[in-house]
Design a protein around this motif. Sequence first.
Motif, PDB file in Angstrom:
ATOM      1  N   PHE A  15      25.475  50.250  56.173  1.00  0.00           N
ATOM      2  CA  PHE A  15      24.656  51.428  55.855  1.00  0.00           C
ATOM      3  C   PHE A  15      24.469  51.691  54.360  1.00  0.00           C
ATOM      4  N   CYS A  16      23.200  51.944  54.000  1.00  0.00           N
ATOM      5  CA  CYS A  16      22.868  52.309  52.617  1.00  0.00           C
ATOM      6  C   CYS A  16      22.704  53.832  52.534  1.00  0.00           C
ATOM      7  N   TYR A  17      22.434  54.296  51.346  1.00  0.00           N
ATOM      8  CA  TYR A  17      22.244  55.732  51.081  1.00  0.00           C
ATOM      9  C   TYR A  17      21.143  56.297  52.004  1.00  0.00           C
ATOM     10  N   GLY A  18      20.003  55.618  52.021  1.00  0.00           N
ATOM     11  CA  GLY A  18      18.845  56.144  52.763  1.00  0.00           C
ATOM     12  C   GLY A  18      19.100  56.232  54.253  1.00  0.00           C
ATOM     13  N   VAL A  19      19.840  55.266  54.789  1.00  0.00           N
ATOM     14  CA  VAL A  19      20.126  55.257  56.227  1.00  0.00           C
ATOM     15  C   VAL A  19      21.115  56.380  56.567  1.00  0.00           C
ATOM     16  N   GLU A  20      22.158  56.526  55.764  1.00  0.00           N
ATOM     17  CA  GLU A  20      23.132  57.598  56.049  1.00  0.00           C
ATOM     18  C   GLU A  20      22.458  58.964  55.916  1.00  0.00           C
TER      19      GLU A  20
ATOM     20  N   GLN B  54       7.627  46.739  48.574  1.00  0.00           N
ATOM     21  CA  GLN B  54       8.431  47.312  49.645  1.00  0.00           C
ATOM     22  C   GLN B  54       9.873  47.210  49.153  1.00  0.00           C
ATOM     23  N   THR B  55      10.670  48.218  49.396  1.00  0.00           N
ATOM     24  CA  THR B  55      12.016  48.263  48.795  1.00  0.00           C
ATOM     25  C   THR B  55      12.953  47.162  49.290  1.00  0.00           C
ATOM     26  N   THR B  56      12.569  46.489  50.366  1.00  0.00           N
ATOM     27  CA  THR B  56      13.512  45.536  50.974  1.00  0.00           C
ATOM     28  C   THR B  56      13.055  44.082  50.895  1.00  0.00           C
ATOM     29  N   MET B  57      12.122  43.786  49.984  1.00  0.00           N
ATOM     30  CA  MET B  57      11.660  42.400  49.889  1.00  0.00           C
ATOM     31  C   MET B  57      12.712  41.530  49.194  1.00  0.00           C
TER      32      MET B  57
ATOM     33  N   GLY C 135      22.806  44.000  57.677  1.00  0.00           N
ATOM     34  CA  GLY C 135      21.741  44.695  56.955  1.00  0.00           C
ATOM     35  C   GLY C 135      22.103  46.141  56.656  1.00  0.00           C
ATOM     36  N   ALA C 136      21.209  46.779  55.897  1.00  0.00           N
ATOM     37  CA  ALA C 136      21.464  48.151  55.424  1.00  0.00           C
ATOM     38  C   ALA C 136      21.367  49.194  56.532  1.00  0.00           C
ATOM     39  N   SER C 137      20.896  48.792  57.711  1.00  0.00           N
ATOM     40  CA  SER C 137      20.797  49.763  58.810  1.00  0.00           C
ATOM     41  C   SER C 137      21.791  49.448  59.926  1.00  0.00           C
TER      42      SER C 137
ATOM     43  N   THR D 164      12.679  60.765  54.641  1.00  0.00           N
ATOM     44  CA  THR D 164      12.144  59.706  53.755  1.00  0.00           C
ATOM     45  C   THR D 164      13.158  59.382  52.657  1.00  0.00           C
ATOM     46  N   CYS D 165      13.486  58.116  52.522  1.00  0.00           N
ATOM     47  CA  CYS D 165      14.489  57.710  51.543  1.00  0.00           C
ATOM     48  C   CYS D 165      13.979  57.980  50.117  1.00  0.00           C
ATOM     49  N   PRO D 166      14.807  58.549  49.263  1.00  0.00           N
ATOM     50  CA  PRO D 166      14.367  58.800  47.879  1.00  0.00           C
ATOM     51  C   PRO D 166      13.934  57.529  47.147  1.00  0.00           C
ATOM     52  N   PHE D 167      14.471  56.380  47.580  1.00  0.00           N
ATOM     53  CA  PHE D 167      14.078  55.127  46.909  1.00  0.00           C
ATOM     54  C   PHE D 167      12.663  54.699  47.322  1.00  0.00           C
ATOM     55  N   VAL D 168      12.247  55.128  48.512  1.00  0.00           N
ATOM     56  CA  VAL D 168      10.861  54.867  48.930  1.00  0.00           C
ATOM     57  C   VAL D 168       9.939  55.821  48.150  1.00  0.00           C
ATOM     58  N   GLU D 169      10.382  57.071  48.033  1.00  0.00           N
ATOM     59  CA  GLU D 169       9.567  58.047  47.286  1.00  0.00           C
ATOM     60  C   GLU D 169       9.407  57.624  45.823  1.00  0.00           C
TER      61      GLU D 169
ATOM     62  N   LEU E 203      12.453  47.392  44.132  1.00  0.00           N
ATOM     63  CA  LEU E 203      13.467  47.170  45.176  1.00  0.00           C
ATOM     64  C   LEU E 203      14.517  48.264  45.052  1.00  0.00           C
ATOM     65  N   CYS E 204      15.153  48.621  46.156  1.00  0.00           N
ATOM     66  CA  CYS E 204      16.165  49.673  46.051  1.00  0.00           C
ATOM     67  C   CYS E 204      17.525  49.058  45.720  1.00  0.00           C
ATOM     68  N   TYR E 205      18.473  49.915  45.351  1.00  0.00           N
ATOM     69  CA  TYR E 205      19.796  49.432  44.937  1.00  0.00           C
ATOM     70  C   TYR E 205      20.472  48.654  46.090  1.00  0.00           C
ATOM     71  N   ALA E 206      20.253  49.112  47.341  1.00  0.00           N
ATOM     72  CA  ALA E 206      20.939  48.480  48.484  1.00  0.00           C
ATOM     73  C   ALA E 206      20.431  47.051  48.676  1.00  0.00           C
ATOM     74  N   THR E 207      19.118  46.875  48.548  1.00  0.00           N
ATOM     75  CA  THR E 207      18.534  45.536  48.666  1.00  0.00           C
ATOM     76  C   THR E 207      19.105  44.636  47.572  1.00  0.00           C
TER      77      THR E 207
ATOM     78  N   PRO F 109      10.815  59.523  59.565  1.00  0.00           N
ATOM     79  CA  PRO F 109      11.835  58.474  59.387  1.00  0.00           C
ATOM     80  C   PRO F 109      12.111  58.105  57.924  1.00  0.00           C
ATOM     81  N   ALA F 110      13.154  57.321  57.718  1.00  0.00           N
ATOM     82  CA  ALA F 110      13.563  56.917  56.367  1.00  0.00           C
ATOM     83  C   ALA F 110      12.456  56.155  55.626  1.00  0.00           C
ATOM     84  N   PHE F 111      11.565  55.492  56.377  1.00  0.00           N
ATOM     85  CA  PHE F 111      10.485  54.716  55.740  1.00  0.00           C
ATOM     86  C   PHE F 111       9.397  55.618  55.151  1.00  0.00           C
TER      87      PHE F 111
HETATM   88  S1  SF4 Z   1      17.207  49.970  52.324  1.00  0.00           S
HETATM   89 FE1  SF4 Z   1      16.894  51.048  50.360  1.00  0.00          FE
HETATM   90  S2  SF4 Z   1      14.904  52.070  50.577  1.00  0.00           S
HETATM   91 FE2  SF4 Z   1      15.573  51.485  52.642  1.00  0.00          FE
HETATM   92  S3  SF4 Z   1      16.628  53.277  53.408  1.00  0.00           S
HETATM   93 FE3  SF4 Z   1      18.192  51.986  52.427  1.00  0.00          FE
HETATM   94  S4  SF4 Z   1      18.371  52.726  50.311  1.00  0.00           S
HETATM   95 FE4  SF4 Z   1      16.468  53.532  51.186  1.00  0.00          FE
END
Ligand code: SF4
Length: 394
Positions: free
Chosen positions: A52-57, A243-246, A373-375, A147-152, A282-286, A122-124
């Motif tokens: 789990f990443c920040y956005g998912v939690e 996309q944050t996860t490429m 994965g992050a989810s 919505t994940c702040p990293f997407v915003e 890309l986000c920090y988790a990726t 959703p987080a996306f």
């Molecule tokens: S993978 Fe990155 S952009 Fe997607 S929810 Fe997690 S922290 Fe947010």
Amino acid sequence: MKKFDIPTQYRSNFIKEFKAKRKAEDPRKKDFSPTSVKFLRIEMLYARHFGFCYGVENAIEISYKAIQENKGKNIFLLSQMIHNPHVNQDLQDLGVRFILDTYGNQITPWSKVTKNDVVIIPAFGTTIEIEQRLEKMGLDIQKYNTTCPFVEKVWKTSKKLGQQDYTIIIHGKHKHEETRATFSHSSAYSASVVIKDIKEAKVLAEIMRGKRPSDDFHALFKGRYSEGFNPREDLNRIGVVNQTTMLATETAEIAEFFKQTIIEQHGSEDYKTYFADTRDTLCYATNDNQKSTLELLKQQADIAIVVGGYNSSNTTHLVELCEEQFNTFFISSATDILSANRIQHFDIHEKKTKITEQYFPDKKHPRVIMTSGASCPDSVMQEVTDKILSLHDF
Ligand code: SF4
């Protein structure tokens, strides 16, 4: 980083313990080498970062809060909250219904949603069109907006580029919820087009340079460019977001390729007028998960197990990386390990599940790469670990 209140069913004490130890030893995340855990016979090499990443939690915490605070009400998720089947199923078991599927197809008709219901974003994130639709229906879309702040952040970068009159090239999977949302938000500020890989970047560059007719643009990128996009005018000044996860290396290659194309056209003195030299989005988790996976590739190991939802973009990229080096099995849960000799797994190239026999190394001290994965909940990773040990570690 903020701590979230998520159901304990997603946690694993065993994993929490070694993650906490690594964090204490390396708080600034400089060491991406794996964590080795030796069992009786098997050595497992866990990626430095997985799960789990920040956005998912954040999304899980908000969704469970929505359920808690709205007993007796209809609660809808706009679409899959994250790309993990277990988490989505848990929410459905608690009565949450989906309005759209992962590709934007209708599951619950809009006519069944009323202003007294609760809708979770959703987080996306979602498109401006859907935001407006929900607001018109009288729904409060901010209260349970996950919505994940990293997407915003990607949307903000797109807006800034658009305001500086750059056209936005989005490196992403155009059917993915996040990319559909980013495309919608960036199109509000600038001409925008989605490309999926370096091959498409090269085609777009040929159109930019007039080596291909404009009509090719409309045919090849159909459904992926903003209304009124004019390739003759709109490809003069460009900026790339993603996309944050490429895959980080692919985005870097694409951005560098466009930069060089612009330098060839306009010279190195003046290229910044035509190319917005931004960092990737890309986000920090990726980044952390991919860096950890690259460290895994330096290890000697017999197989790699990657755990996550089959439609999860970030997990798919971890699989892609592991495949460079190891016999890799992409599974969604411990139940995919059918027996000591059989495993059911997802083939990312053929996009279908397969069964492989004799998947586990027949040796005295096998080394197994483990990541997710992050989810993917750590509890699922723990179950996978337990299943492998129960079948092989004696
Ligand atoms: S993978 Fe990155 S952009 Fe997607 S929810 Fe997690 S922290 Fe947010």
